[in-house]
Design a protein around this motif. Sequence first.
Motif, PDB file in Angstrom:
ATOM      1  N   ILE A 287     -43.360 -41.596  18.665  1.00 10.29           N
ATOM      2  CA  ILE A 287     -44.213 -41.441  19.839  1.00 10.29           C
ATOM      3  C   ILE A 287     -44.745 -40.022  19.835  1.00 10.29           C
ATOM      4  O   ILE A 287     -43.973 -39.068  19.754  1.00 10.29           O
ATOM      5  N   ARG A 288     -46.046 -39.873  19.884  1.00  9.00           N
ATOM      6  CA  ARG A 288     -46.678 -38.557  19.936  1.00  9.00           C
ATOM      7  C   ARG A 288     -47.005 -38.253  21.391  1.00  9.00           C
ATOM      8  O   ARG A 288     -47.608 -39.060  22.083  1.00  9.00           O
ATOM      9  N   VAL A 289     -46.584 -37.083  21.852  1.00 11.66           N
ATOM     10  CA  VAL A 289     -46.884 -36.623  23.207  1.00 11.66           C
ATOM     11  C   VAL A 289     -47.678 -35.331  23.076  1.00 11.66           C
ATOM     12  O   VAL A 289     -47.204 -34.365  22.488  1.00 11.66           O
ATOM     13  N   SER A 290     -48.908 -35.334  23.596  1.00 16.58           N
ATOM     14  CA  SER A 290     -49.750 -34.145  23.501  1.00 16.58           C
ATOM     15  C   SER A 290     -50.255 -33.770  24.886  1.00 16.58           C
ATOM     16  O   SER A 290     -50.310 -34.599  25.791  1.00 16.58           O
ATOM     17  N   SER A 291     -50.606 -32.502  25.049  1.00 18.20           N
ATOM     18  CA  SER A 291     -51.079 -32.039  26.345  1.00 18.20           C
ATOM     19  C   SER A 291     -52.283 -31.131  26.181  1.00 18.20           C
ATOM     20  O   SER A 291     -52.375 -30.360  25.222  1.00 18.20           O
TER      21      SER A 291
ATOM     22  N   THR B  12     -50.961 -37.027  27.090  1.00 15.46           N
ATOM     23  CA  THR B  12     -51.326 -38.258  26.395  1.00 15.46           C
ATOM     24  C   THR B  12     -50.151 -38.699  25.542  1.00 15.46           C
ATOM     25  O   THR B  12     -49.560 -37.891  24.827  1.00 15.46           O
ATOM     26  N   VAL B  13     -49.814 -39.991  25.635  1.00 13.96           N
ATOM     27  CA  VAL B  13     -48.722 -40.573  24.857  1.00 13.96           C
ATOM     28  C   VAL B  13     -49.327 -41.627  23.931  1.00 13.96           C
ATOM     29  O   VAL B  13     -50.046 -42.515  24.379  1.00 13.96           O
ATOM     30  N   THR B  14     -49.027 -41.495  22.619  1.00 13.38           N
ATOM     31  CA  THR B  14     -49.562 -42.419  21.620  1.00 13.38           C
ATOM     32  C   THR B  14     -48.417 -42.908  20.742  1.00 13.38           C
ATOM     33  O   THR B  14     -47.626 -42.112  20.251  1.00 13.38           O
ATOM     34  N   ASP B  15     -48.339 -44.220  20.549  1.00 10.21           N
ATOM     35  CA  ASP B  15     -47.331 -44.782  19.657  1.00 10.21           C
ATOM     36  C   ASP B  15     -47.763 -44.613  18.205  1.00 10.21           C
ATOM     37  O   ASP B  15     -48.945 -44.669  17.896  1.00 10.21           O
ATOM     38  N   GLY B  16     -46.785 -44.405  17.312  1.00 10.42           N
ATOM     39  CA  GLY B  16     -47.068 -44.247  15.889  1.00 10.42           C
ATOM     40  C   GLY B  16     -46.809 -45.529  15.149  1.00 10.42           C
ATOM     41  O   GLY B  16     -46.595 -46.552  15.780  1.00 10.42           O
TER      42      GLY B  16
ATOM     43  N   PHE C  98     -48.206 -42.474  12.403  1.00  5.29           N
ATOM     44  CA  PHE C  98     -49.408 -41.646  12.425  1.00  5.29           C
ATOM     45  C   PHE C  98     -49.929 -41.287  11.052  1.00  5.29           C
ATOM     46  O   PHE C  98     -51.010 -40.768  10.923  1.00  5.29           O
TER      47      PHE C  98
END
Length: 105
Positions: free
Chosen positions: A46-50, A56-60, A62
Motif C-alpha cells: 500500500i502506497r501512502v503519499s501526501s 492518497t492511498v494506492t494499492d500495489g 507498483f
Amino acid sequence: MRYLMTSKAGGQAPDERLYQEMGKFVEELTAAGVLLATGGLAPAGIRVSSVGDEITVTDGPFAEAKEAVAGFALVEVRSAEEALELTKRFRRIVGDGESVIQQVF
C-alpha cells in the motif's frame, strides 16, 4: 552502525543448494551477533503519499516483479565496508540481482 540491506528479486528460482548456503550464512551471522532481522516482502503493498493536507492511498504492486524489493536484512556492523562485504557474500549465494545498502539512523 546499523545497515538495512534490501534485495530485489533475482531471475532464478531458489533451489536446495541456495537454501542450504543461505541457511549457513544466516546461522553464521546470527551466531556472530551481526544479524538483527531478516524477512521476505510480498510483492503487493500500500502506497501512502501526501501533498499538503491531501493523503492518497494506492494499492500495489507498483513495479515489475524483477524491480520489487523481495527481502531485507538488518545488520549491526562496525563500518559501511563490513556491510558491503556481507552484501557481496549474499549476492554470491543468491546469484544475479541487485541489493541496496542503507545506513539506519
